[in-house]
Structure formats: structure tokens, C-alpha cells
Design a protein around this motif. Structure first.
Motif, short mmCIF file in Angstrom:
data_model
loop_
_atom_site.label_atom_id
_atom_site.label_comp_id
_atom_site.label_asym_id
_atom_site.label_seq_id
_atom_site.Cartn_x
_atom_site.Cartn_y
_atom_site.Cartn_z
N UNK A 9 0.83 -1.31 -0.26
CA UNK A 9 -0.72 -0.37 -0.25
C UNK A 9 1.05 1.23 0.43
N UNK A 10 0.66 2.39 -0.97
CA UNK A 10 1.74 3.49 -1.29
C UNK A 10 0.39 4.47 -1.14
N UNK A 11 1.24 5.61 0.13
CA UNK A 11 0.57 5.81 1.01
C UNK A 11 1.13 7.83 1.37
N UNK A 38 4.34 1.64 2.17
CA UNK A 38 5.01 2.54 1.38
C UNK A 38 4.77 3.92 1.63
N UNK A 39 5.18 4.46 3.00
CA UNK A 39 4.80 5.92 2.98
C UNK A 39 5.91 7.09 2.40
N UNK A 84 9.39 3.66 4.92
CA UNK A 84 9.94 5.32 4.25
C UNK A 84 10.39 5.76 3.29
N UNK A 85 10.16 6.40 2.29
CA UNK A 85 10.74 6.46 0.88
C UNK A 85 11.41 7.91 1.51
N UNK A 86 11.26 8.10 2.03
CA UNK A 86 12.45 9.43 2.99
C UNK A 86 12.03 10.53 2.24
N UNK A 87 11.22 11.08 0.87
CA UNK A 87 10.57 12.54 0.40
C UNK A 87 9.84 13.50 1.80
N UNK A 88 9.95 14.87 1.78
CA UNK A 88 9.87 15.73 2.73
C UNK A 88 8.32 16.18 2.53
N UNK A 116 11.81 6.08 -8.78
CA UNK A 116 13.11 4.77 -8.44
C UNK A 116 13.01 4.21 -6.76
N UNK A 117 12.70 5.30 -6.36
CA UNK A 117 12.69 4.55 -4.48
C UNK A 117 11.58 3.76 -5.30
N UNK A 118 10.64 3.68 -5.46
CA UNK A 118 9.21 2.94 -5.14
C UNK A 118 9.96 1.46 -5.89
#
Length: 290
Positions: A9-11, A38-39, A84-88, A116-118
Motif C-alpha cells: 500500500x503506497x501512501x 510504503x510511506x 519510509x521512502x524518505x521524501x519531505x 526509482x525509490x519505489x
């Protein structure tokens, strides 16, 4: 099918996983499905929406750490894994005209690069099914719309050995869904059920806003029975204490009415590489028996 079933689940933010499809995830966890959230962002620019916690200087100063702890608690309640995908966080711009988005935020990233991270996470986790938001983000928050964009790119690219070769061995998910839990038929059904019982409804304003915006009706393809897990859903949502008022509108519909009137969570099948018959009652329809 003997292979382990896996759902991703991508949120956009911590708390989105608990307000959108949480009972579905808890149901699949109970059946032995491996579920990963995936946050995309840390929710750093989220407002403190719980009036009981507003004005707390520690929370205001350490919102990123606080929201991370809330996510840890919600993850444990739901029984899911989480990365965490690490975006702000981009924040939700308000005003007319809207102010520019903050430099470096998620919504301003290059879509192909951010995806790319996902892709890397998809190739590591190997989900057969992915859920995310529709092209409107479910509602037009810039991070939700960006989440949609990178998920669409990643779904197509993850199985292509020519794309993102540095992100690991290719893996092609089989189905992609949009969360549609906040749909009009459900809202009308609960609203009318409450009024019929002589109770106040928290949905009157929602329905008026629907008329005002004249949003097109989404196609609901998949109704997952998960009412046994509504309490877990609510408990996970309350764990995001800065974002949710436990005495607020989210929890005004008695549980027995929810179960009787609308015992499912809904999805829109956006992409499928397997044959399936609509409507479905299982995100893994067409996969389990292949």
C-alpha cells in the motif's frame, strides 16, 4: 497458488494508511498475507489536527519524530510492515492565489527520478498487488497526487529490466488499485441510516460539498468484506494522535451501524495483468488460483 501473497500500500503521509484501506490490510494480515506500507513522506509539514494537542511546544518542535512514533504504533496495531521512502512533506498550500510549494518537497521532485525509490522497494518486496490513490490523489493534496504519479511509473517500470537497472532484479506486480473508501454511495448509505434512526449524521456537509464540486463518480470495482477489522482500523487511526481527534467526526457512526450498512472497503481496479471478473471481493482475485 502456493507462493506467498504480498500486498503493498503506497501512501503519502503517516496516518494515510490508517484512514484508507486499514481494515483491508488487517484482514489480509490475519489470512497470512505479507503486507507492506510504503510511506512517501514523514508528514513534517502536517498540522496538529487534534485540538487536545494543539499548542504543545514539544510536539510543534519535534513533529517529525512524533509522527514517526505514531506510525510505529499504528504499524504494530495493523500487523503490517512499513518503509519510509524518505521524501519531505509538501504541506497543503492555502490561499488565493496559492503560495509556491516549499523548495525540495516531494511534490516538486522529478517524477521519473522519485519513482526509482519505489521501484527498488517493489523489487525487494515483490508484491503481486499494489494500492494507491487515483489521479486526483483521493483529494487534491500535492503529495497525494505525486504519490499517484510515482506509483503509476513504478508499477510499469518495476518489471522492465531496461528501467532502473540499479534498483535490483525486475519484478512485475499483477494488479494496481486506487483506494476509494470515501465514495459517495457509502457516504449516502451511512448518512441515511443515521437519519432513519433519528441520529445526527456527520456526512451532511460532505454531501453538500460533493454537489458543489460536481466530481465525477469513480468506478467501484472491488468490495473487500472487512467489518471484523473496523475496530483495528480505528485503533490504528487513533494512534496518529496529532492528526485525529478521538471525539471527532471519524468515530461518530456506531460500529454496529457501520457493520450492518456498509461492511466493506472499496477499490477501483486501475491495472490488471491477470483475468478477473468484476465486481470483485478480493484484491487477489485472479492471482490466488494462478
Amino acid at each position: 497458488m502456493t507462493e506467498q501473497l504480498r500486498l503493498m500500500a503506497v501512501h503519502a503521509h503517516p496516518d494515510d494508511e490508517s484512514s484508507k484501506g486499514a481494515a483491508t490490510m488487517a484482514k489480509y494480515v490475519s489470512e497470512g498475507v505479507d503486507v507492506l506500507v510504503a510511506t512517501c513522506t514523514g508528514g513534517e509539514r502536517g498540522s496538529i489536527l487534534n485540538p487536545k494537542l494543539q499548542g504543545d511546544p514539544y510536539i510543534e518542535e519535534h513533529i517529525h519524530e512524533v509522527r514517526k512514533r505514531e506510525m510505529d504504533e499504528a504499524r504494530e496495531i495493523l500487523g503490517v510492515k512499513q518503509e519510509w521512502l524518505g521524501f519531505v512533506d509538501s504541506g497543503l498550500p492555502e490561499g488565493d492565489p496559492l503560495p509556491p510549494l516549499p523548495e525540495g518537497c516531494f511534490a516538486l521532485q522529478d517524477v521519473e527520478e522519485a519513482a526509482g525509490r519505489l521501484v527498488k522497494l517493489i523489487r525487494e518486496f515483490k508484491p503481486q498487488v499494489i494500492t494507491t490513490y487515483d489521479e486526483n490523489g483521493g483529494y487534491p493534496h500535492p503529495d497525494h497526487i505525486m504519490t499517484h504519479k510515482i506509483t503509476m511509473v513504478a508499477f510499469e517500470a518495476a518489471g522492465d529490466p531496461e528501467k532502473y537497472p540499479e534498483a535490483g532484479e525486475p519484478w512485475q506486480p499483477q494488479k494496481l488499485y486506487y483506494n476509494q473508501g470515501f465514495n459517495k454511495p457509502r457516504t449516502i448509505a451511512l448518512h441515511e441510516a443515521l437519519l432513519a434512526r433519528g441520529m445526527d449524521s456527520p456526512y451532511g456537509e460532505w454531501l453538500e460539498r460533493w454537489k458543489q464540486f460536481e466530481q465525477r463518480e469513480r468506478t467501484l470495482t472491488t468490495y473487500v468484506p472487512c467489518d471484523e477489522f473496523f475496530e483495528i482500523r480505528d485503533k490504528a487511526l487513533i494512534a496518529h494522535a496529532t492528526q485525529i481527534d478521538p471525539d471527532g467526526g471519524w468515530f461518530r457512526v456506531p460500529m454496529d451501524i457501520q457493520r450492518e450498512v456498509w461492511p466493506t472497503e472499496e477499490y477501483e481496479l486501475a491495472k490488471s495483468l491477470v483475468e478477473t471478473s468484476l465486481p470483485e471481493d478480493d484484491l487477489f482475485a485472479g492471482i490466488r488460483n494462478n
